[in-house]
Scaffold this motif. Structure first.
Motif, PDB file in Angstrom:
ATOM      1  N   UNK A 135       0.836  -1.196   0.000  1.00 48.44           N
ATOM      2  CA  UNK A 135       0.000   0.000   0.000  1.00 48.44           C
ATOM      3  C   UNK A 135       0.875   1.252   0.000  1.00 48.44           C
ATOM      4  N   UNK A 136       0.648   2.137  -0.977  1.00 54.69           N
ATOM      5  CA  UNK A 136       1.428   3.375  -1.034  1.00 54.69           C
ATOM      6  C   UNK A 136       1.106   4.276   0.156  1.00 54.69           C
ATOM      7  N   UNK A 137      -0.146   4.266   0.609  1.00 52.15           N
ATOM      8  CA  UNK A 137      -0.518   5.046   1.793  1.00 52.15           C
ATOM      9  C   UNK A 137       0.249   4.564   3.016  1.00 52.15           C
ATOM     10  N   UNK A 138       0.326   3.249   3.189  1.00 56.74           N
ATOM     11  CA  UNK A 138       1.058   2.695   4.322  1.00 56.74           C
ATOM     12  C   UNK A 138       2.545   3.032   4.214  1.00 56.74           C
ATOM     13  N   UNK A 139       3.060   2.995   2.988  1.00 58.18           N
ATOM     14  CA  UNK A 139       4.466   3.352   2.749  1.00 58.18           C
ATOM     15  C   UNK A 139       4.730   4.792   3.189  1.00 58.18           C
ATOM     16  N   UNK A 140       3.831   5.711   2.833  1.00 58.77           N
ATOM     17  CA  UNK A 140       4.006   7.116   3.199  1.00 58.77           C
ATOM     18  C   UNK A 140       3.895   7.326   4.708  1.00 58.77           C
TER      19      UNK A 140
END
Length: 557
Positions: free
Chosen positions: A70-75
Motif C-alpha cells: 500500500x502506497x498510503x502505508x508506505x508514506x
C-alpha cells in the motif's frame, strides 16, 4: 546455461513444496540445500552475469513487491523506511568499510568502501515470509518491505560511485551528492511516467491476458530506461509498481485477478531460484579464493569480523535512532500542547494509533521488542552477490582491481552468514518476544466494518436508483427484491425465469460497481485504509467473476 537454470528451478520448486508441507522456511532450506549440492563433483558451475541478475531477476521482484504494498502505508512510515533504506545504508558503508580496511591485509580504503556498499542492503524476502506466517504487526511489515524496495537503489548508487573512483571511469555527474540526487529524482520520475502511461493503456484494455503482458513489460522497461539515463533503475521500478498498484482498482477486474495470480507465481519461481543460486556458489567461491592464493581459514575469520560488524551496525542504528525518534516525538507533542489549547481542539487518535492534532500526524514509535526484531532482520541476498560479481577486473590503467577476489569471498560469507544466523533464529526470536499489536487488530476490524457499511449503503442506493429509473414492472420488482435481500446470488438462485435472470445479472453488476466505486472514493478521501480496500477488492473481483459466468436462463427450471 539454459538447461542448468531450468534444472535448478525445478529442483528449487521441489524443495520449496517439500518445505511448505512441513512448515519450514523455504528460502533458508533452499540456501542450505544449495550449499550442500555445490560440493557434488558432477555439478558444473552456474554463474550468471551480474547484468542478468540486475536486469532480469531483480526488476520483477521489486515491481511485484511495490505493486502489492500500500502506497498510503508506505508514506505513513516513510521516515522509518528512509532511515533504514537510505541512511542506514550510508552508515553501514562507512562503518563496515572502515572495519574491512582495518582487518583485511592489503585492502585499501577505497576497495573496502566498495565491499561495504556491496554488503550494505538487506533482502527482506525471508523476514517478510516469516513475519506473515507469525503475524507480525502490519506497520512492521510495511517498514521491512519498504526498506527492501529502496535500499538496493542506495547501495547500488554508492557501489557505482565507489567503483568509478577506483577504476577511473567517469559517471554522468562527478559530484557524489548531486549524482545521488539525480539518480533518485530521475529514477522516480521515469517510473511514475511509465506507470501512469501503462495505467492509461490498461484501463482501456478489455483483454485480461494482454493487460497482464503489458504489466510484465513494465519493470524491465522502467529499469532499462532509467539506467540508460544514468538514473536509478531500482527506484524507477519501485515507482512504477506503486503507480500501477495504487491505481489497479480502476482496471478491468479480470485483469486484476489474472495479474494477481501471475505475479504471485512469478515471485515464487524467482525467489526459489535466487536462494538456490546463492547456496550453489559456495564450492566455487572457495575454489576462487584458493586459486587467488588466500589462506582460507584466515580469510573466513576476517570475513566473520566483517559479518559481525554488519549485524552490530544495524542493531545499534535501529535502537539509536529509535531513542532519537522518541525524544523528537515527545518534544513535538509537548510543543503542540503548548500551542494548542485542549478545549479548542482536543487530541484525537487517527489511523492505527497515530496521534493527530490539527492535522499534525505522528506515528507511534516501535516498542523495544519490535525494534529488536527489525534490527535482527538484516539478511543479505542476491543483490549483494550480483554487485560483488560485477566488480571490474581491471582499472582504466590496466591494473588489477585491488582486493577483488577477497571482496567476493567476504560478500558471500556475509550473505550466507546473515541468512543462516539471523534467518534461522528469527522465528524463535519473534515467538519468544510475543510481538503483537492489539490496537492494530482493533483498527483493522473497525476498518472492515466501515468498508462493509460504505459498500452496502452504496449498493442499496444504486439499486434504488435503478428501480426509480426503470418503468418496466419486472425490472422494478427485481430491484425491490434485491433491495430486501442485498445479495444478487441468493436472488438469482431463488427465481426461475430467464428474463428475471437477465435482470438479476444486470442489477448484480450495478450493485458491485457501486460498491467498488464507493470504496475507492472512501480510500481517496482517507476514510478507508488502502490495505483494507485491497483485501475487499479482491473479494469483489471474485464475486464479479462469478457473476460474469452466469448466463441468462441458467437458473430457470
Amino acid at each position: 546455461m539454459a538447461s542448468q537454470i531450468l534444472i535448478v528451478m525445478i529442483a528449487a520448486i521441489a524443495v520449496a513444496i517439500w518445505a511448505e508441507g512441513r512448515n519450514i522456511q523455504a528460502p533458508l532450506l533452499l540456501a542450505l540445500v544449495g550449499l550442500a549440492a555445490s560440493f557434488l563433483p558432477f555439478l558444473p558451475r552456474l554463474e550468471l552475469e551480474p547484468e542478468i541478475i540486475l536486469t532480469v531477476v531483480l526488476p520483477p521482484l521489486l515491481y511485484s513487491a511495490a505493486s502489492e504494498l500500500s502506497f498510503d502505508s508506505f508514506l505513513k512510515r516513510l521516515g522509518s523506511i528512509v532511515n533504514l533504506g537510505v541512511v542506514l545504508v550510508l552508515v553501514t558503508t562507512t562503518v563496515v568499510g572502515a572495519v574491512a580496511a582495518a582487518v583485511i591485509p592489503g585492502l585499501p580504503i577505497a576497495a573496502a568502501t566498495v565491499l561495504a556498499a556491496v554488503v550494505s542492503p538487506p533482502d527482506a524476502v525471508t523476514a517478510t515470509a516469516v513475519g506473515r506466517k507469525l503475524g507480525l504487526p502490519g506497520r512492521m511489515m510495511t517498514v521491512l518491505k519498504g526498506e527492501s524496495l529502496i535500499n538496493d537503489a542506495a547501495a547500488l548508487t554508492l557501489f557505482a560511485f565507489a567503483t568509478a573512483t577506483i577504476t577511473g571511469t567517469h559517471l554522468l555527474i562527478e559530484n557524489r551528492f548531486l549524482y545521488f540526487g539525480y539518480a533518485a529524482v530521475v529514477g522516480i520520475l521515469v517510473g511514475v511516467a511509465i506507470g501512469m502511461l501503462v495505467h492509461r493503456v490498461r484501463v482501456r484494455l478489455t483483454n485480461a491476458s494482454l493487460s497482464t503482458v503489458v504489466s510484465v513489460l513494465v519493470p524491465f522497461a522502467a529499469y532499462l530506461i532509467a539506467e540508460e539515463l544514468g538514473a536509478s533503475g531500482v527506484l524507477a521500478v519501485v515507482a512504477a509498481g506503486f503507480a500501477n498498484g495504487h491505481n489497479a482498482s480502476e482496471a478491468n477486474y479480470e485483469a486484476r485477478i489474472q495479474e494477481r495470480q501471475f505475479w504471485r507465481t512469478a515471485d515464487s519461481l524467482l525467489e526459489a531460484f535466487v536462494f538456490a543460486y546463492i547456496g550453489l556458489q559456495l564450492r566455487f567461491v572457495i575454489q576462487d579464493a584458493q586459486e587467488a592464493g588466500f589462506d582460507l581459514i584466515q580469510l573466513f575469520l576476517l570475513s566473520g569480523i566483517v559479518l559481525l560488524a554488519v549485524i552490530l551496525v544495524r542493531i545499534a542504528w535501529v535502537f539509536g535512532t529509535a531513542l532519537l525518534f522518541r525524544w523528537r516525538r515527545r518534544r513535538a507533542l509537548e510543543g503542540l500542547e503548548r500551542r494548542r489549547a485542549a478545549p479548542r481542539e482536543p487530541a484525537r487518535t487517527g489511523r492505527a494509533g497515530r496521534r493527530q492534532r490539527g492535522g499534525f500526524d505522528i506515528p507511534e514509535p516501535f516498542s523495544w521488542k519490535e525494534n529488536l526484531v527489525i534490527g535482527w532482520t538484516g539478511m543479505r541476498g542476491v543483490v549483494t552477490l550480483a554487485a560483488a560479481a560485477g566488480i571490474p577486473l581491471t582499472t582504466l590503467a590496466g591494473e588489477a582491481f585491488p582486493g577483488r577476489d577477497a571482496i567476493q569471498v567476504v560478500a558471500f560469507t556475509v550473505t550466507i552468514g546473515t541468512l543462516l544466523i539471523q534467518g534461522l533464529t528469527l522465528p524463535w526470536l519473534i515467538k519468544a518476544l510475543g510481538i503483537n499489536d492489539p490496537k492494530e487488530a482493533k483498527y483493522r476490524e473497525e476498518q472492515h466494518r466501515l468498508a462493509h457499511r460504505i459498500a452496502d449503503q452504496a449498493g442499496r442506493e444504486a439499486l434504488a436508483r435503478y428501480r426509480d429509473e426503470h418503468a418496466d414492472p419486472a425490472a422494478r420488482s427485481a430491484a425491490d427484491q434485491m433491495l430486501r435481500r442485498s445479495d444478487f446470488r441468493d436472488e438469482a438462485q431463488r427465481q426461475s425465469s430467464a428474463e428475471h435472470d437477465r435482470l438479476v445479472l444486470e442489477l448484480g453488476r450495478t450493485f458491485l460497481d457501486a460498491r467498488r466505486t464507493a470504496l475507492i472514493k472512501a480510500r481517496d478521501d482517507r476514510q478507508l485504509d488502502d490495505e483494507v480496500l485491497r483485501e475487499i477488492m479482491e473479494d469483489l473481483d471474485l464475486q464479479q467473476a462469478v457473476l460474469a459466468n452466469w448466463q441468462p436462463g441458467r437458473f430457470s427450471g
